[in-house]
Design a protein around this motif. Sequence first.
Motif, PDB file in Angstrom:
ATOM      1  N   GLY A  65       0.791  -1.214   0.000  1.00 40.45           N
ATOM      2  CA  GLY A  65       0.000   0.000   0.000  1.00 40.45           C
ATOM      3  C   GLY A  65       0.824   1.265   0.000  1.00 40.45           C
ATOM      4  N   PRO A  66       0.205   2.385  -0.436  1.00 36.86           N
ATOM      5  CA  PRO A  66       0.879   3.681  -0.390  1.00 36.86           C
ATOM      6  C   PRO A  66       1.188   4.079   1.043  1.00 36.86           C
ATOM      7  N   VAL A  67       2.061   5.072   1.177  1.00 36.96           N
ATOM      8  CA  VAL A  67       2.564   5.467   2.485  1.00 36.96           C
ATOM      9  C   VAL A  67       2.182   6.916   2.785  1.00 36.96           C
ATOM     10  N   ILE A  68       1.635   7.134   3.978  1.00 34.90           N
ATOM     11  CA  ILE A  68       1.525   8.496   4.503  1.00 34.90           C
ATOM     12  C   ILE A  68       2.869   8.803   5.160  1.00 34.90           C
ATOM     13  N   ARG A  69       3.588   9.723   4.572  1.00 36.77           N
ATOM     14  CA  ARG A  69       4.930  10.085   5.039  1.00 36.77           C
ATOM     15  C   ARG A  69       4.759  11.126   6.155  1.00 36.77           C
ATOM     16  N   PHE A  70       4.529  10.627   7.371  1.00 37.07           N
ATOM     17  CA  PHE A  70       3.999  11.528   8.395  1.00 37.07           C
ATOM     18  C   PHE A  70       5.035  12.450   9.007  1.00 37.07           C
ATOM     19  N   VAL A  71       6.314  12.110   8.921  1.00 33.43           N
ATOM     20  CA  VAL A  71       7.355  13.026   9.384  1.00 33.43           C
ATOM     21  C   VAL A  71       8.629  12.760   8.598  1.00 33.43           C
ATOM     22  N   ASP A  72       9.309  13.849   8.199  1.00 30.39           N
ATOM     23  CA  ASP A  72      10.607  13.745   7.554  1.00 30.39           C
ATOM     24  C   ASP A  72      11.437  14.961   7.955  1.00 30.39           C
ATOM     25  N   ASN A  73      12.527  15.198   7.255  1.00 29.86           N
ATOM     26  CA  ASN A  73      13.416  16.294   7.642  1.00 29.86           C
ATOM     27  C   ASN A  73      12.828  17.673   7.368  1.00 29.86           C
ATOM     28  N   SER A  74      11.753  17.737   6.587  1.00 30.93           N
ATOM     29  CA  SER A  74      11.197  19.042   6.224  1.00 30.93           C
ATOM     30  C   SER A  74       9.948  19.398   7.014  1.00 30.93           C
ATOM     31  N   GLY A  75       9.276  18.419   7.603  1.00 31.97           N
ATOM     32  CA  GLY A  75       8.055  18.769   8.306  1.00 31.97           C
ATOM     33  C   GLY A  75       7.267  17.574   8.793  1.00 31.97           C
ATOM     34  N   ILE A  76       6.143  17.882   9.428  1.00 33.38           N
ATOM     35  CA  ILE A  76       5.236  16.888   9.982  1.00 33.38           C
ATOM     36  C   ILE A  76       3.857  17.135   9.377  1.00 33.38           C
ATOM     37  N   ILE A 119     -10.758   7.515   4.809  1.00 30.47           N
ATOM     38  CA  ILE A 119     -11.175   7.346   3.410  1.00 30.47           C
ATOM     39  C   ILE A 119     -10.611   6.041   2.855  1.00 30.47           C
ATOM     40  N   ALA A 120      -9.331   5.782   3.116  1.00 30.35           N
ATOM     41  CA  ALA A 120      -8.693   4.559   2.628  1.00 30.35           C
ATOM     42  C   ALA A 120      -9.404   3.322   3.167  1.00 30.35           C
ATOM     43  N   ASN A 121      -9.754   3.372   4.447  1.00 26.83           N
ATOM     44  CA  ASN A 121     -10.445   2.239   5.061  1.00 26.83           C
ATOM     45  C   ASN A 121     -11.814   2.014   4.420  1.00 26.83           C
ATOM     46  N   GLU A 122     -12.542   3.099   4.178  1.00 32.46           N
ATOM     47  CA  GLU A 122     -13.863   2.990   3.565  1.00 32.46           C
ATOM     48  C   GLU A 122     -13.788   2.434   2.147  1.00 32.46           C
ATOM     49  N   LYS A 123     -12.693   2.737   1.432  1.00 37.64           N
ATOM     50  CA  LYS A 123     -12.517   2.284   0.054  1.00 37.64           C
ATOM     51  C   LYS A 123     -11.719   0.988  -0.048  1.00 37.64           C
ATOM     52  N   SER A 124     -11.365   0.415   1.118  1.00 43.43           N
ATOM     53  CA  SER A 124     -10.573  -0.832   1.163  1.00 43.43           C
ATOM     54  C   SER A 124      -9.238  -0.686   0.439  1.00 43.43           C
ATOM     55  N   ILE A 125      -8.612   0.478   0.637  1.00 44.29           N
ATOM     56  CA  ILE A 125      -7.299   0.748   0.065  1.00 44.29           C
ATOM     57  C   ILE A 125      -6.260   0.608   1.178  1.00 44.29           C
ATOM     58  N   PRO A 126      -5.291  -0.285   1.036  1.00 43.16           N
ATOM     59  CA  PRO A 126      -4.280  -0.437   2.088  1.00 43.16           C
ATOM     60  C   PRO A 126      -3.390   0.802   2.169  1.00 43.16           C
ATOM     61  N   VAL A 127      -3.068   1.212   3.393  1.00 43.10           N
ATOM     62  CA  VAL A 127      -2.219   2.384   3.621  1.00 43.10           C
ATOM     63  C   VAL A 127      -1.204   2.055   4.711  1.00 43.10           C
ATOM     64  N   GLN A 128       0.024   2.516   4.519  1.00 43.25           N
ATOM     65  CA  GLN A 128       1.079   2.382   5.513  1.00 43.25           C
ATOM     66  C   GLN A 128       1.472   3.763   6.022  1.00 43.25           C
ATOM     67  N   ILE A 129       2.071   3.815   7.199  1.00 41.76           N
ATOM     68  CA  ILE A 129       2.480   5.082   7.798  1.00 41.76           C
ATOM     69  C   ILE A 129       3.944   4.988   8.172  1.00 41.76           C
ATOM     70  N   GLY A 130       4.748   5.968   7.722  1.00 38.23           N
ATOM     71  CA  GLY A 130       6.169   5.874   8.009  1.00 38.23           C
ATOM     72  C   GLY A 130       6.874   7.202   8.091  1.00 38.23           C
ATOM     73  N   SER A 131       8.084   7.133   8.582  1.00 39.57           N
ATOM     74  CA  SER A 131       8.972   8.292   8.707  1.00 39.57           C
ATOM     75  C   SER A 131      10.215   8.038   7.868  1.00 39.57           C
ATOM     76  N   THR A 132      10.741   9.088   7.263  1.00 45.60           N
ATOM     77  CA  THR A 132      11.923   8.943   6.424  1.00 45.60           C
ATOM     78  C   THR A 132      12.711  10.244   6.439  1.00 45.60           C
ATOM     79  N   GLY A 133      13.796  10.286   5.704  1.00 43.71           N
ATOM     80  CA  GLY A 133      14.574  11.513   5.581  1.00 43.71           C
ATOM     81  C   GLY A 133      14.106  12.342   4.402  1.00 43.71           C
ATOM     82  N   GLY A 134      14.866  13.400   4.095  1.00 43.05           N
ATOM     83  CA  GLY A 134      14.522  14.252   2.964  1.00 43.05           C
ATOM     84  C   GLY A 134      13.364  15.169   3.260  1.00 43.05           C
ATOM     85  N   GLY A 135      12.758  15.697   2.194  1.00 39.47           N
ATOM     86  CA  GLY A 135      11.651  16.623   2.354  1.00 39.47           C
ATOM     87  C   GLY A 135      10.748  16.604   1.143  1.00 39.47           C
ATOM     88  N   THR A 136       9.570  17.222   1.276  1.00 36.67           N
ATOM     89  CA  THR A 136       8.614  17.275   0.174  1.00 36.67           C
ATOM     90  C   THR A 136       8.118  18.698  -0.037  1.00 36.67           C
TER      91      THR A 136
END
Length: 323
Positions: A234-245, A257-274
């Motif tokens: 599943g896609p990832v909610i990039r909840f915190v990185d070097n640029s923000g939260i 929304i993902a749960n209602e549509k049966s779309i798998p979602v992951q949650i993670g932290s990484t480096g970099g920024g968006t």
Amino acid sequence: MDIQRLKELCMIPGISSREEKVRNSILSKINPENHMVDDIGNLIIPKGKGKRLLLMAHMDEIGFHIINTTRDGKLFLRKVGGIPDEIIQSRFIDIITSSGTVKGIIGSVPPHLKKDGLNFELLADVGVVSREELKMKNIEIMDYAVFSKEFHEIGEFVSCRALDDRFGCHILEEVYKKSNPKNEVLFAWTVQEEIGLKGAKALSNSLSDISLAIAVDSFACCSKQNNHIIPGKGPVIRFVDNSGIVSYKHAKKIMQIANEKSIPVQIGSTGGGTDASIFVEKGIPMVALSVAVKYLHSTVEMVHKNDLENLEKLIIAIVEEGF
């Protein structure tokens, strides 16, 4: 998800500040009734009416600028964006000039000569031995180069240089074509992300009344801090990185929304920024949506096709739900 179109976008050269070929391809593919290109090259296409949701993906990729030449006809290169030193040597490159593409290589120092004190220099060799011969190639200072690219489907993955962030560019194309937004969505393909989110900074100064800024960008896996993120799950909610939260409220809404549509979602932290992180400074909440990318900023970036499909579905659901 149109894999052939994704390949087409990945193969287009376009480093930071030279995204015009990518932008022209997107415009040609979408053919919108209304669009705007700002003075630094950001492309904005609106769809729908009402309060504004901003969706962004960056067009630029890592690469090199041509900054000088040598007496024996080689080209001095300067890195553009975060290129790991270990991936540079012994590579084929494409040098993009005003008159076409010139093939070249970045060489390496053979072990036989290292003991003589010969050190690697970041130079491109285009098969000539003098500046006079080099002139026949029509290569100029300020031209640029990218690693030569191959696109492969490997199992359930696709692999290519520039998946970061051409997959995001393609997903925005697909969402634009397939969605029926509840409110107004500003689709923005940005410039100069790889050198410090420059295009997004310009956008944040020119856009108003944005309810939420969403960046569609890569998630670097798989390190110790995010080894729970599994490509294909599943896609990832990039909840915190070097640029923000990200905005907790909006992230929870997206998970609902993902749960209602049966779309798998992951949650993670990484480096970099968006790009989305810039908008927080303007008082606008942000969320970064990603897919797990293996070998990010290499010549063999790799993403799972299921993650791309599910991220597209999720973003369509988001814009049709409204924020």
